[in-house]
Design an enzyme around this catalytic site. Sequence first.
Site, short mmCIF file in Angstrom:
data_model
loop_
_atom_site.label_atom_id
_atom_site.label_comp_id
_atom_site.label_asym_id
_atom_site.label_seq_id
_atom_site.Cartn_x
_atom_site.Cartn_y
_atom_site.Cartn_z
N HIS A 1 1.18 -8.04 -18.03
CA HIS A 1 1.50 -9.27 -18.75
C HIS A 1 1.89 -9.00 -20.20
O HIS A 1 2.78 -9.64 -20.76
CB HIS A 1 0.34 -10.24 -18.64
CG HIS A 1 -0.08 -10.43 -17.22
ND1 HIS A 1 -1.26 -10.98 -16.85
CD2 HIS A 1 0.56 -10.12 -16.08
CE1 HIS A 1 -1.34 -11.00 -15.54
NE2 HIS A 1 -0.25 -10.47 -15.05
N GLU B 1 16.40 -10.30 -1.48
CA GLU B 1 15.50 -9.22 -1.90
C GLU B 1 15.06 -8.38 -0.71
O GLU B 1 14.59 -7.27 -0.87
CB GLU B 1 14.27 -9.80 -2.62
CG GLU B 1 14.68 -10.58 -3.86
CD GLU B 1 13.51 -10.95 -4.74
OE1 GLU B 1 13.18 -10.19 -5.64
OE2 GLU B 1 12.92 -12.03 -4.49
N ASP C 1 13.70 -5.71 -6.22
CA ASP C 1 12.99 -5.68 -4.94
C ASP C 1 13.89 -5.17 -3.83
O ASP C 1 13.45 -4.42 -2.96
CB ASP C 1 12.47 -7.08 -4.60
CG ASP C 1 11.10 -7.31 -5.22
OD1 ASP C 1 10.23 -6.43 -5.04
OD2 ASP C 1 10.90 -8.33 -5.90
N CYS D 1 20.72 -10.88 -10.10
CA CYS D 1 19.82 -11.09 -11.24
C CYS D 1 18.78 -9.99 -11.40
O CYS D 1 17.83 -10.15 -12.16
CB CYS D 1 19.13 -12.44 -11.13
SG CYS D 1 18.04 -12.57 -9.71
C1 PEP Z 1 14.24 -8.67 -8.45
O1 PEP Z 1 13.42 -8.36 -7.60
O2 PEP Z 1 15.31 -8.06 -8.66
C2 PEP Z 1 13.97 -9.82 -9.33
C3 PEP Z 1 14.88 -10.27 -10.17
O3 PEP Z 1 12.73 -10.35 -9.26
P1 PEP Z 1 11.45 -9.73 -10.00
O4 PEP Z 1 11.90 -8.52 -10.76
O5 PEP Z 1 10.92 -10.80 -10.87
O6 PEP Z 1 10.61 -9.40 -8.84
MG MG Z 2 11.84 -9.74 -7.08
#
Ligand code: PEP
Ligand code: MG
Length: 752
Positions: free
Chosen positions: A363, A605, A629, A676
């Site tokens: 965090h 993902e 992911d 993203c």
């Molecule tokens: C990802 O998995 O690419 C993603 C954007 O989600 P997070 O990194 O928050 O798991």
């Molecule tokens: Mg993710």
Amino acid sequence: MPATRVLMNNLRQVMAEDGDTRSRLDHVVRLIASTMVADVCSIYVREPEGSLLLIATEGLKPEAVNKTRLAAHEGLVGFVARTAEPIAIEDAPRHPAFSYRPETGEDPFHAFLGVPILRTGGVTGVLVVQNRTGRTYREEEVDTLQTISMVLAEIVHTLDTSPAAQLAPERRARGAGVANLKGRIFCEGLGFGRAVLHDPVVPAAKFFAADQIAESERLNAGLIDLRASIDRIMMIDGAALGGDPRDVMEAYRLLAEDPSWAEKLHEGIRSGLSAEASVDRARREHRARLMNARDPYLRERLHDLEDLDNRLLRVLGGEEGKPKIKGDRSVLVARRLGPAELLEYAKSGLRGLLMEEAAASSHAAIVARALGIPAIGGIENLTTRIEQGDYIIVDAEEGMVHVRPDDVVYDAYKARVGLRSERQARYAALKGLPARTLDGTHVSLMLNAGLDLDLDMLDQAGADGVGLFRTEFQFLVSETLPRLDDQIKLYQRVLERAAGRPVVFRTLDLGGDKVLPALNLQREENPALGWRSIRFALDHRGLFRRQLRALVRAAGTGPLTVMFPMVTVPAEYHQAKALLLEEIDWTGRQTGKQPSKLEVGVMLETPALGFSMQDLAGEVDFLSVGTNDLLQFFFAADRMTPLVSERYDLVDPSALRFLKMVADTCKAGNIRLSVCGEATASPPVALCFAALGYTSLSMAASAIGPVKQALRGVDLNAFRAGLFERMNKPNGSFRNQVLALAAEHGIDTADS
Ligand code: PEP
Ligand code: MG
């Protein structure tokens, strides 16, 4: 008067006297030997490479001082240094670890008592007493020696044992000189400043207490405050959850109420220590045990104990004990740190953050990114290697920390800062310009955000909107579960600050590495593959619906864009969307307001979803690739395990073919394409995605400039043709092929 008190009184005088370190140490060994009726008392100090050097003795041959050097694990002294535990033996020469050094003349001594000299987490030396005749040392004697060793740690610490400076006048830090530490980048950037240690430091001047009774009362009051503060946290969490949040805090409370802990602290006071010093003594022991413990359960408990020691030290220190951040240049050094604590420090200005904790998803790391503080984590034994006030360069471009840098290192750092600002000035000049390729393809460059702090970057980076708002961050950084109102307020602030630019709200993505202590999740063997993300949300309907309601309420009569994370099969999407539609309906009936336009997307993902996109045509507005992911599931490589997390590359024919297949299916089904994950922060990867048809890319603010520069300089059609040709006939390192292709297209790939 008990022996310890006598010794402590005398030690206090020695500490208060003027005089060099060497004469102080000689004085101390004489004192110990006479008070404990020992024939020998010696001090060994640990040198930077681990060997143990005899630096003071009463009873062994004086000529052995500064000459007798034991290897790291040699003899009983080495044994104490390695185990960080005291050892008392009646007949030392018969012990298997015994090592005989004729130059010391120690052959006639049988009884041996050795205790580690511990300082900020590490063994810095060993204190030994020996007796000619075999005898059993009593428990109080072991205890006495341990207490004294803590005071000694402060004296020994000021020694420089390098041959050039044999017991020369005091220096600022033992082993002072440049040290380079390596870690993982949590937030990219460069910073320079003086170390401020997060964990309370007890100054040597505060070690001794003149009034034992007053000190005991202070300790008791501190313990009461500490327990009350734990109870308060438990009550707040319990009310917010209405469930069973016992686990973590209950364990904490049990430890805080453990009478043997309190008794040990009182014992320290009885021996002449101040309340702080007594807690510090316990903390040193817990840390030393932690460094040796392998069992994860035991480590966790020892961490809890150390946290408790630190909490109690803060309670005892009050305002005065708080670390001071100087507005100008401070680098915060912590083993681990709560997000709220970091926010508190950041108010006074920070140039860098260093943590022992290794998870980039911790965090505090999240908050550091939101605040743009250069941060490095996963640095082993960090807090034992940096002293309060040390000068530090945080190179969070390379993942290096330079402690007490010399002029050469500092000049190189300054030059890098110069280059960085030049680069940033170039990117800033692109801010108002579109990310349009030479052949006219427009790519939207969006911002990844998670706290409203991040949104300062929207304008600074010239982003087209927020392509990923990680709503779980609000949960992760607060002590209790955010209420409906808190959520509505945050989402409204985000929409206001976006000022009409699109914002994609991703629904709660908890579980996996994003653990919420308040939710008391069960431990899992493989959390990344576990009860997380949309799976978790669908099983916590109350929590999930409350969030959907907050999103709908925040949108009011404006547009709303929602995206569901880690959807693996279409049914999960259908269920989540149905809940969203119900909330829109319900809110409409309650408030008379409904979003003017609703767009709903899925994150790609898991590979499985890639093969189901045709079934979602007409139902999903857009798809966003979560490369972080996806990469781990596609290549079966845990993103949290450093040894494999960087082993595989998305710029690989297998992954690119898969992403092309998905893109083709989505185009046929009229589903918009975006990305993203962090991978698009690298310009060549961003070019590959754009070439495959993913024309909305969301990334950290710092990546927007470099990616825009690359896109504006490329003929995307020609690049695509080259890429497809290489995908069909890969040859050698595919990344190198793509980098060469990008270079042919005039893209600067120096950092890729
Ligand atoms: C990802 O998995 O690419 C993603 C954007 O989600 P997070 O990194 O928050 O798991
Ligand atoms: Mg993710």
